[in-house]
Write a protein that holds these residues in place. Structure first.
Motif, mmCIF file in Angstrom:
data_model
loop_
_atom_site.group_PDB
_atom_site.id
_atom_site.type_symbol
_atom_site.label_atom_id
_atom_site.label_comp_id
_atom_site.label_asym_id
_atom_site.label_seq_id
_atom_site.Cartn_x
_atom_site.Cartn_y
_atom_site.Cartn_z
ATOM 1 N N MET A 1 0.833 -1.199 0.000
ATOM 2 C CA MET A 1 0.000 0.000 0.000
ATOM 3 C C MET A 1 0.874 1.259 0.000
ATOM 4 N N GLU A 2 0.307 2.349 -0.470
ATOM 5 C CA GLU A 2 1.095 3.572 -0.595
ATOM 6 C C GLU A 2 1.108 4.360 0.712
ATOM 7 N N GLN A 3 2.291 4.817 1.057
ATOM 8 C CA GLN A 3 2.454 5.604 2.283
ATOM 9 C C GLN A 3 3.202 6.877 1.978
ATOM 10 N N GLN A 4 2.802 7.947 2.650
ATOM 11 C CA GLN A 4 3.559 9.181 2.552
ATOM 12 C C GLN A 4 4.636 9.137 3.634
ATOM 13 N N ILE A 5 5.878 9.203 3.201
ATOM 14 C CA ILE A 5 6.983 9.148 4.157
ATOM 15 C C ILE A 5 7.647 10.519 4.201
ATOM 16 N N ILE A 6 7.868 11.010 5.394
ATOM 17 C CA ILE A 6 8.658 12.246 5.527
ATOM 18 C C ILE A 6 10.098 11.838 5.790
ATOM 19 N N HIS A 7 10.946 12.152 4.841
ATOM 20 C CA HIS A 7 12.335 11.709 4.901
ATOM 21 C C HIS A 7 13.177 12.578 5.826
ATOM 22 N N ALA A 8 14.411 12.109 6.086
ATOM 23 C CA ALA A 8 15.333 12.816 6.972
ATOM 24 C C ALA A 8 15.621 14.232 6.458
ATOM 25 N N CYS A 9 15.529 14.421 5.150
ATOM 26 C CA CYS A 9 15.812 15.734 4.568
ATOM 27 C C CYS A 9 14.619 16.679 4.701
ATOM 28 N N GLY A 10 13.484 16.158 5.212
ATOM 29 C CA GLY A 10 12.323 17.006 5.412
ATOM 30 C C GLY A 10 11.316 16.956 4.272
ATOM 31 N N HIS A 11 11.655 16.248 3.180
ATOM 32 C CA HIS A 11 10.741 16.147 2.045
ATOM 33 C C HIS A 11 9.815 14.941 2.184
ATOM 34 N N GLU A 12 8.622 15.110 1.640
ATOM 35 C CA GLU A 12 7.655 14.025 1.688
ATOM 36 C C GLU A 12 7.629 13.307 0.348
ATOM 37 N N GLN A 13 7.584 11.992 0.419
ATOM 38 C CA GLN A 13 7.562 11.219 -0.820
ATOM 39 C C GLN A 13 6.671 10.006 -0.624
ATOM 40 N N ALA A 14 5.920 9.658 -1.675
ATOM 41 C CA ALA A 14 5.043 8.496 -1.602
ATOM 42 C C ALA A 14 5.836 7.226 -1.878
ATOM 43 N N HIS A 15 5.627 6.190 -1.076
ATOM 44 C CA HIS A 15 6.286 4.914 -1.285
ATOM 45 C C HIS A 15 5.252 3.808 -1.250
ATOM 46 N N VAL A 16 5.402 2.851 -2.146
ATOM 47 C CA VAL A 16 4.553 1.668 -2.091
ATOM 48 C C VAL A 16 5.357 0.582 -1.394
ATOM 49 N N ILE A 17 4.871 0.150 -0.249
ATOM 50 C CA ILE A 17 5.599 -0.839 0.552
ATOM 51 C C ILE A 17 4.753 -2.106 0.665
ATOM 52 N N TYR A 18 5.335 -3.248 0.313
ATOM 53 C CA TYR A 18 4.618 -4.520 0.401
ATOM 54 C C TYR A 18 5.136 -5.328 1.577
ATOM 55 N N GLY A 19 4.330 -6.251 2.041
ATOM 56 C CA GLY A 19 4.773 -7.190 3.074
ATOM 57 C C GLY A 19 3.816 -7.230 4.243
ATOM 58 N N PHE A 20 4.245 -7.963 5.274
ATOM 59 C CA PHE A 20 3.450 -8.017 6.511
ATOM 60 C C PHE A 20 3.537 -6.668 7.212
ATOM 61 N N ASP A 21 2.598 -6.453 8.120
ATOM 62 C CA ASP A 21 2.549 -5.173 8.829
ATOM 63 C C ASP A 21 3.888 -4.816 9.469
ATOM 64 N N SER A 22 4.524 -5.835 10.090
ATOM 65 C CA SER A 22 5.789 -5.557 10.786
ATOM 66 C C SER A 22 6.871 -5.165 9.780
ATOM 67 N N GLN A 23 6.831 -5.813 8.611
ATOM 68 C CA GLN A 23 7.825 -5.489 7.576
ATOM 69 C C GLN A 23 7.612 -4.081 7.046
ATOM 70 N N ILE A 24 6.324 -3.743 6.849
ATOM 71 C CA ILE A 24 5.991 -2.411 6.345
ATOM 72 C C ILE A 24 6.441 -1.346 7.335
ATOM 73 N N ALA A 25 6.189 -1.604 8.626
ATOM 74 C CA ALA A 25 6.573 -0.641 9.658
ATOM 75 C C ALA A 25 8.086 -0.463 9.677
ATOM 76 N N ARG A 26 8.789 -1.594 9.547
ATOM 77 C CA ARG A 26 10.256 -1.528 9.578
ATOM 78 C C ARG A 26 10.782 -0.742 8.369
ATOM 79 N N LYS A 27 10.210 -1.065 7.201
ATOM 80 C CA LYS A 27 10.644 -0.398 5.973
ATOM 81 C C LYS A 27 10.351 1.107 6.066
ATOM 82 N N ALA A 28 9.174 1.448 6.594
ATOM 83 C CA ALA A 28 8.790 2.858 6.712
ATOM 84 C C ALA A 28 9.734 3.591 7.658
#
Ligand code: ZN
Length: 146
Positions: A1-28
């Protein structure tokens, strides 16, 4: 599913992350600690520009002859030649000035492109044999000057 991630540089970018909830949380979590794609690309570009400027400064004293070949080949080969010459100059304890002079007598853009991935030692062997095949004595300029 697509998530808006706010990166360390302060910019927001959409990412599509697949996997189990724990994997998605870790990746995010990991994504939030990194820079966004645009900043990553900009950093890489800046690094390349820095490296090119450094290399150009190292070999500024060398008299680089124009290369021959198609416009695209020449543009590419010029960059290859600059980083190779800088690399040779940086390892001056193993490489002599004669080696640099040797390489400066190779004007064929295609040759520079074909040999771009060789380690310096092997590169110099190839350069020497290339000049011999072309009928240019390896120490031609120096003995002519003496
Ligand atoms: Zn950014």
């Amino acid at each position: 599913m697509e998530q808006q991630i706010i990166h360390a540089c302060g910019h927001e970018q959409a990412h599509v992350i697949y996997g189990f909830d724990s994997q998605i949380a870790r990746k995010a979590r990991w994504l939030r600690s990194t820079k966004c794609r645009a900043c990553f690309v900009a950093d890489k570009k800046a690094e390349q520009v820095d490296a090119a400027a450094r290399d150009s400064a190292i070999i500024a004293h060398l008299d680089l002859t124009p290369l021959t070949g198609s416009e695209r080949q020449v543009a590419w080969a010029e960059n290859i030649r600059i980083s190779r010459m800088a690399s040779l100059a940086a390892t001056s304890h193993t490489t002599t000035e004669a080696d640099c002079n040797l390489c400066l007598r190779i004007y064929d853009a295609k040759w520079w492109i074909d040999h771009r991935d060789l380690p310096n030692e092997e590169f110099l062997v190839q350069a020497t044999s290339h000049l011999q095949i072309a009928g240019i004595p390896a120490d031609g300029q120096r003995s002519a000057a003496a």
